[in-house]
Design an enzyme around this catalytic site. Structure first.
Site, PDB file in Angstrom:
ATOM      1  N   ASP A  95      90.734  25.245 -16.505  1.00 58.49           N
ATOM      2  CA  ASP A  95      91.949  24.523 -16.138  1.00 58.49           C
ATOM      3  C   ASP A  95      93.145  25.461 -16.338  1.00 58.49           C
ATOM      4  O   ASP A  95      92.990  26.571 -16.869  1.00 58.49           O
ATOM      5  CB  ASP A  95      92.068  23.279 -17.028  1.00 58.49           C
ATOM      6  CG  ASP A  95      93.042  22.249 -16.502  1.00 58.49           C
ATOM      7  OD1 ASP A  95      93.674  22.497 -15.455  1.00 58.49           O
ATOM      8  OD2 ASP A  95      93.174  21.193 -17.141  1.00 58.49           O
ATOM      9  N   GLU A 118      96.537  28.603 -12.896  1.00 54.71           N
ATOM     10  CA  GLU A 118      97.411  29.001 -11.789  1.00 54.71           C
ATOM     11  C   GLU A 118      98.075  30.382 -11.990  1.00 54.71           C
ATOM     12  O   GLU A 118      98.258  31.072 -10.974  1.00 54.71           O
ATOM     13  CB  GLU A 118      98.480  27.925 -11.562  1.00 54.71           C
ATOM     14  CG  GLU A 118      97.941  26.607 -11.055  1.00 54.71           C
ATOM     15  CD  GLU A 118      97.260  25.787 -12.147  1.00 54.71           C
ATOM     16  OE1 GLU A 118      96.396  24.972 -11.827  1.00 54.71           O
ATOM     17  OE2 GLU A 118      97.588  25.990 -13.335  1.00 54.71           O
ATOM     18  N   ASP A 161      96.156  16.503 -11.267  1.00 56.45           N
ATOM     19  CA  ASP A 161      96.641  15.397 -12.093  1.00 56.45           C
ATOM     20  C   ASP A 161      97.213  14.265 -11.248  1.00 56.45           C
ATOM     21  O   ASP A 161      98.431  14.101 -11.114  1.00 56.45           O
ATOM     22  CB  ASP A 161      97.697  15.909 -13.081  1.00 56.45           C
ATOM     23  CG  ASP A 161      97.120  16.933 -14.048  1.00 56.45           C
ATOM     24  OD1 ASP A 161      95.892  16.993 -14.174  1.00 56.45           O
ATOM     25  OD2 ASP A 161      97.896  17.656 -14.679  1.00 56.45           O
TER      26      ASP A 161
END
Length: 981
Positions: free
Chosen positions: A556, A559, A636
């Site tokens: 996770d 980015e 999300d």
């Protein structure tokens, strides 16, 4: 959180804790737009949009780019030359090397670079360590095949003066026409223009230049920049050398270096792709107006908190691959650039020729691609089918790996299961409630103080025993590991990261410090081969103590998410391995991390076993090629009906973008869903390739057994449907792993002749099975309109009610029902015995559902292997094609595998796996008096077993089709056989 920068370390830690506590007590809010740039706030996007406005408003405008005819050469499938860019109001010319490569696959590649600068010719600011050339390594990460240069490509000697023409592709049906002045390229198929480059003259490569210091004028953030007018083109220099946003300043030592190109799809009204965005599958126009966006689609991987619906704003991943579709024709482009990218889309409609009776006007789509840095590098796909376009793209960037079977079953997750006893208790309650699941997940709280590769000794004192309990029913554990490494003394992982010099650096060449969940953190630089090799060592069972073979990984925040960074991500002037700036490769960053994790899991098992199992890794951030490594989810989302509705086009978009192993958080990550919404979301999730329930730490527990009746039973039915269809899902995954085909498919992909269905994105087909699902996504809805594109017969999956197209049909959809139809002409494999996990189904018998349509014939495939190892690569698999022929009234099983050294061993292992039932939907009325069928195995009665089996007949009732059942025909899944009705 940018104001944290000014605080001391102790205060920063307190603020970080406070911010996390805020998340726990504040209600959900929508995305904070002020944290993310619009095009007008992004200097290079604003400049190129202004460039386009000037060019398109001037009827006399001509692109300043020309191909120097004297430099053009063509040799063995490659055309080279130099494009000259004339600098306005000067005698200067910038030389841009051009390379057009024609591949055996029929793909063409156009690359434009900038001539390397001599030493001292360009001065970089701040004595920067940034590399002094355009980033040219994106292909190293994204491209894995399909680049064999064509030997059949040839010059067309009939080319007009001032142009070069190359014939290429299958049967030389493709043609590239390179216009010299102004420079542009047309791509034709069968003599018809399909794609145009620079036809509107918007190509713009911001050449490198030395910085000339000018007197600075104070400008407050948000004020308009001073723009110098030069030959009717506005040159906004205000963001050439630095740029501020949200309290962060981006130093730009190389100055402006954006690349842009207009790409036109003439006579194509619909375009798709450019994943990922929370909007409709068919991309919208972006220049304002009713029902249109006012900003371009943005590709810049970012941690977007509670993203909004129907928006072109950036999300977590970027795939710069776009397809265009018209009746019976598809084409595509892949923009190979890893920097921040914006895409404007407009459409123009030509009037019908009054002399052409019955022929209306055509709509064309114009796109304008703008990237901050790097090469101008794009691939052209000329189809003509969606399968051709997506398959060719998949050949370039790689097909999705064939995953372990557990990973396509049901996953249960939340932030966070709080102890190892909590995990075991949830596991037991699933069993007690007879609800199947395969994987339970752990978010960050399992660690010791947010330090990855550790366990909290108070809450997870015995992780091995926890995993042993899961393994009793062949279940798995997935734990989160993110790229931010806690900066804490005595933590061996960060100590090694520093001592081995494997972290991302700041612009001065020192280790970069930012803030994420652990507080002060450093980020591993997985562009560095040494960092990737080190990362492998951390996953070894003797190093990551407490892990077992049934534990896998979730990446996770990759980015990367940086809480105090610009736009909640990394500053663009950070430095990676090779001194490439982060701005050059930002969108690839997340993929490099998953790549390292994938290799680490593979290496972990190779160390222990000569027969390693396939890794499973989930990623939030992605780029073209990430599909080779695992699964993704849409990030999300919220527990709200619009987010459920948006999940279907988002998952479909990922599939046609080459990343089919996609899903959305079932139930919504933020907030508490109503019980109706939760039930409907599980019904929709049963048709996501990646099927995971997940929830925020602040939400109420929502495991299915807590829903109460009738909701628990409704959710259980959806889950059992998914499990019963796992043979069909696994077969679809196998097809995706060998052809690049989407696993769930939109209407235009399945019916490319049906223009009415090109914008439909709320229903989907499962693989090649003919299963058509349209989950309910609106509150209180009890019926569903399903669009049927063809004249084929369709039947309700559950009660065989008959429908027929083309057109829209209404299907009853009370809360306990999933609208699911079977298209005539297909054979669907399934396993019907309820089990606790998919691993326990491995040797269960197969049921074949034969759905007869208009022709009376039907066909389908089944792929099986051990569901975990790589032995299928040595022939350890079963791949059968089943055919029913109305002319002979027989059903046959045909082997379509390629035998290998492990084939016999695997068939021996599977010899007891039989066909348990055959259900024939829309069975011929002539069967009504029959009581039995004849069965012959492996070559018929003379060479194989033969016998009879009972036939059970059910006639038509009201609107339901007749159907028949053959029970226990006595044939094996892995063998050839024939059943005569």
């Amino acid at each position: 959180m940018n104001w944290i920068n000014g605080l001391g370390r102790g205060w920063k830690a307190l603020v970080a804790v406070a911010c996390v506590l805020c998340l726990l007590v504040t209600p959900a809010v929508t995305v904070k737009h002020e944290n993310f740039k619009t095009c007008d706030q992004s200097g290079f996007c604003r400049r190129n949009r202004a460039y386009a406005d000037t060019a398109l408003s001037n009827s006399k405008w001509q692109s300043p780019y020309t191909l120097d005819s004297s430099t053009v050469k063509f040799d063995k499938g490659i055309l080279t030359g130099v494009v000259d860019k004339k600098i306005t109001n000067t005698d200067q010319t910038v030389r841009l090397p051009l390379k057009v490569t024609f591949h055996e696959s029929g793909t063409a590649r156009v690359t434009i670079d900038e001539e390397k600068r001599q030493k001292g010719e360009i001065e970089l600011r701040h004595d920067s360590k940034a590399r002094k050339e355009r980033y040219n390594e994106a292909e190293k990460w994204a491209i894995v095949g399909g680049t064999v240069v064509s030997t059949g490509a040839a010059l067309n000697k009939d080319a007009e003066k001032g142009s070069t023409r190359v014939m290429y592709g299958p049967g030389s049906k493709f043609e590239a026409i390179i216009q010299h002045a102004p420079f542009g390229v047309q791509f034709k198929r069968d003599g018809e223009t399909q794609i145009k480059l620079n036809d509107r003259g918007l190509m713009n490569m911001e050449h490198w230049r030395p910085k000339v210091d000018k007197p600075e004028t104070e400008q407050k953030e948000g004020e308009e920049a001073v723009v110098a007018e030069s030959d009717n083109i506005a040159e906004d220099e205000s963001t050439w050398w630095d740029e501020s946003f949200g309290g962060n300043t981006d130093s730009k030592p190389r100055g402006p270096e954006a690349v842009a190109m207009d790409i036109e799809f003439p006579a194509y009204q619909y375009v798709y792709g450019a994943a990922s965005h929370a909007g409709p599958l068919a991309l919208k126009e972006t220049r304002g107006g009713d029902g249109k966006y006012s900003d371009p689609y943005r590709l810049y991987n970012s941690d977007v908190f509670e993203y909004e619906m129907d928006s072109p704003m950036t999300l977590y991943g970027a795939i710069p691959f776009m397809q265009a579709q018209k009746k019976d024709s598809a084409v595509g482009v892949f923009w190979l650039n890893a920097a921040e990218t914006w895409i404007d889309i407009t459409k123009s409609t030509s009037s019908a020729n009054p002399l052409s009776l019955g022929i209306g006007g055509t709509t064309s789509t114009d796109t304008h691609w703008i990237s901050e840095s790097g090469l101008l590098d794009l691939f052209i796909f000329l189809g003509p089918t969606p399968q051709d376009v997506i398959g060719a793209y998949g050949e370039l960037t790689g097909y999705t790996q064939l995953p372990q079977q557990f990973s396509i079953a049901h996953h249960q997750c939340r932030w966070n299961y709080v102890t190892d006893e909590d995990v075991k208790d949830v596991d037991r309650k699933f069993d007690k409630s007879k609800i199947p699941y395969d994987v339970i997940w752990l978010d960050i709280e399992y660690t010791d103080g947010k330090k990855y590769f550790t366990w909290d000794p108070m809450t997870f004192p015995d992780p091995i025993n926890m995993q042993k309990q899961l393994d009793e029913h062949q279940r798995k554990l997935v734990a989160i590991i993110d790229p931010h490494i806690k900066n804490e003394g005595g933590y061996s992982v960060v100590d090694e990261l520093k001592s081995k010099d494997l972290a991302i650096k700041n612009k001065d060449g020192n280790i970069y410090e930012g803030w994420c969940w652990p507080g002060s953190s450093h980020w591993i630089d997985c562009f560095n081969p040494k960092a990737r090799e080190w990362w492998k060592t951390l996953f070894r069972y003797d190093k990551f103590k407490g892990t077992a073979k049934n534990m896998f990984i979730w990446n996770d925040m990759n980015e990367p998410s940086v809480f105090n960074g610009p736009e909640t991500t990394a500053p663009k002037d950070l430095l990676h391995h090779g001194n490439w700036e982060h701005r050059d490769l930002h969108n690839i960053n997340g993929m490099t991390f998953v790549n390292a994790t994938y290799d680490a899991i593979l290496s972990r098992d190779k160390d222990e076993d000569k027969h390693p199992i396939r890794p499973f890794v989930l990623t939030r951030s992605f780029y073209a090629g990430s599909q080779r490594l695992g699964a993704m989810w849409t990030g999300d989302n919220q527990a709200a009906w619009p987010h459920l509705e948006a999940s279907i086009p988002m998952v479909l978009s990922m599939g046609i973008s080459g990343f089919p192993f996609a899903g959305a958080d079932v139930g919504g990550f933020f907030g508490n869903p109503s019980k109706e919404l939760l039930a409907r979301w599980y019904q929709a999730g049963a048709f996501y390739p990646f099927f995971r329930a997940h929830a925020h730490i602040d939400t109420r527990r929502r495991e299915p057994y807590l829903a109460g009746e009738p909701y628990t039973q409704i959710i259980s039915q959806a889950l059992r449907l998914r499990y019963s269809l796992l043979p069909a899902w696994y077969t679809a995954f196998h097809e995706a792993s060998t052809t690049g085909a989407p696993i769930v498919r939109p209407n235009y992909y399945v019916h490319p002749s049906d223009e009415k269905g090109f914008a439909i994105d709320d229903q989907l087909y499962l693989g090649s099975t003919g299963l058509l699902a349209k989950p309910v996504t609106k509150e209180g809805q009890e019926s569903q309109d399903i669009y049927l594109a063809d004249k084929e017969k369709y039947f309700d999956y559950f009660d065989f009610w008959q429908y027929e197209g083309p057109g829209t049909v209404s299907v009853a959809a009370p809360l306990d029902t999933i609208p699911l139809l079977m298209q005539g002409g297909n054979i669907i494999p399934r396993r019907e015995r309820p089990r606790r996990s998919s691993g326990l189904m491995k040797y269960d018998p197969i049921t074949l559902v034969v759905v007869l349509g208009n022709s009376g014939d039907a066909e389908g495939t089944l792929y099986l292997d051990d569901g975990e190892s790589y032995e299928y690569q040595s022939g350890a698999y079963i791949h059968r094609r089943f055919k029913y022929s109305t002319s002979t009234s027989s059903l046959t099983s045909e082997d379509v595998s390629s035998p290998g050294k492990k084939t016999k061993e695997y068939l021996k292992l599977m010899e007891k796996v039989r066909v348990e039932r055959i259900v024939v939907v829309n069975a011929p009325e002539g069967w009504s008096g029959k009581k039995e069928v004849e069965v012959a195995e492996e070559g018929g009665a003379k060479s194989g077993k033969s016998g009879k089996a009972e036939l059970e007949w059910h006639g038509k009732v009201e609107g339901k089709a007749a159907w028949a059942v053959v029970r226990d025909p006595g044939v094996r899944v892995g063998e050839g056989w024939k059943i005569q009705f």
